[in-house]
Enzyme design. Structure first.
Site, PDB file in Angstrom:
ATOM      1  N   LYS A  85      -1.319  -3.382   9.552  1.00  0.00           N
ATOM      2  CA  LYS A  85      -0.268  -2.660   8.805  1.00  0.00           C
ATOM      3  C   LYS A  85      -0.126  -1.283   9.431  1.00  0.00           C
ATOM      4  CE  LYS A  85       0.361  -0.590   4.229  1.00  0.00           C
ATOM      5  NZ  LYS A  85       0.118  -0.779   2.807  1.00  0.00           N
TER       6      LYS A  85
HETATM    7  C1  5RP Z   1      -2.103   3.586   2.358  1.00  0.00           C
HETATM    8  C2  5RP Z   1      -1.790   2.164   2.064  1.00  0.00           C
HETATM    9  C3  5RP Z   1      -0.855   1.870   0.975  1.00  0.00           C
HETATM   10  O1  5RP Z   1      -0.980   0.539   0.544  1.00  0.00           O
HETATM   11  C4  5RP Z   1       0.552   1.983   1.338  1.00  0.00           C
HETATM   12  O2  5RP Z   1       0.841   2.955   2.247  1.00  0.00           O
HETATM   13  C5  5RP Z   1       1.333   2.188   0.103  1.00  0.00           C
HETATM   14  O3  5RP Z   1       2.580   1.654   0.206  1.00  0.00           O
HETATM   15  P1  5RP Z   1       3.875   2.587   0.263  1.00  0.00           P
HETATM   16  O4  5RP Z   1       3.636   3.617   1.318  1.00  0.00           O
HETATM   17  O5  5RP Z   1       4.964   1.628   0.637  1.00  0.00           O
HETATM   18  O6  5RP Z   1       4.067   3.154  -1.092  1.00  0.00           O
HETATM   19  O7  5RP Z   1      -2.272   1.279   2.663  1.00  0.00           O
HETATM   20  O8  5RP Z   1      -2.993   3.662   3.384  1.00  0.00           O
END
Ligand code: 5RP
Length: 256
Positions: free
Chosen positions: A167
């Protein structure tokens, strides 16, 4: 391993929409997460939920058939040095919770870079032993520039260390990130932006080689969260245009 992964990245489209609701683990608690149980109506539209074990136990109905990507790292709050994470869940508990993948953050270039990379190695070793995919989150430090060079390097490192999927954040020239990463990439949504901008980002990410999104705030902080997750799904799974997806968002009910 492949069976669990195919519950998340759907073989039919080769894509996935994950709902990220793990923000609270370091103290980032957007308003909507205060009443976490209220997010349940969104779950049926998610290919997977990314969250912590405490919230899984207390707020997700075990009768809902949604794959879980369990965050198993924690350590410092947002008031301290976030890269100072360790693994806080045993593999036995992850298996008991019937998760489809385990995940932690890596802080490439961060103060506790090595510790976070060793955390990931631990998960990969567990995953190999028990057939559980590992998702590496390329979290960035305060000083880090989220450009294609940095995110490409961090994603490639995660893949080389054995991550099943990665991710990362969307950035300009995102094809330079996906083209050097040999495992599937999902993008984080990031801070809430206007719905059309978030949909455009999802469109661009898919066009440039991401397999999907792991989006949180841009879905559950939307005025029409169900419309928004359906709109994101139409882009990710059905190759919809941004304009068509935006129409789907607009037709969603207000609130949850
Ligand atoms: C942070 C993460 C979070 O799950 C993610 O970034 C949160 O989702 P969003 O940014 O779409 O609100 O892994 O390290």
């Amino acid at each position: 391993m492949q069976n669990r992964l195919s519950r998340i990245i759907k073989p039919k489209s080769g894509h996935c929409v994950m709902l990220a609701i793990d923000h609270g683990y370091f103290g980032n608690i957007p308003g909507q997460l205060k009443c976490f149980g209220d997010l349940n109506p969104l779950f049926e539209y998610a290919d997977a939920l990314m969250l912590t074990r405490g919230m899984l136990r207390s707020c997700v109905d075990p009768n809902i058939d949604v794959p879980i990507v369990l965050r198993v790292s924690a350590g410092a709050s947002m008031l301290k040095e976030l890269s100072n994470e360790e693994i806080n869940v045993t593999i036995e508990d992850a298996i008991r919770l019937n998760v489809s993948a385990i995940t932690c953050s890596i802080f490439v270039g961060g103060e506790y870079e090595k510790q976070s990379l060793m955390n990931l190695s631990k998960l990969v070793n567990w995953g190999q032993e028990y057939g559980i995919p590992t998702l590496a989150v390329t979290a960035v430090g305060r000083e880090m520039v989220r450009d294609d060079r940095y995110l490409g390097m961090a994603s490639r490192m995660a893949a080389e260390m054995g991550s099943t999927f990665v991710k990362t954040y969307y950035c300009d020239n995102f094809e330079n990130v996906t083209s050097i990463c040999p495992v599937p990439i999902v993008i984080a949504g990031g801070k809430k932006t206007p719905e059309k901008d978030a949909l455009q980002m999802a469109r661009n990410a898919i066009d440039k080689g991401a397999v999907g999104v792991d989006m949180g705030r841009n879905i559950f902080q939307s005025d029409k969260p169900i419309g928004m997750i359906k709109a994101v799904r139409s882009i990710v799974h059905e190759n919809a245009s941004v304009d068509d997806a935006f129409e789907i968002y607009k037709q969603g009910p207000i609130g949850l």
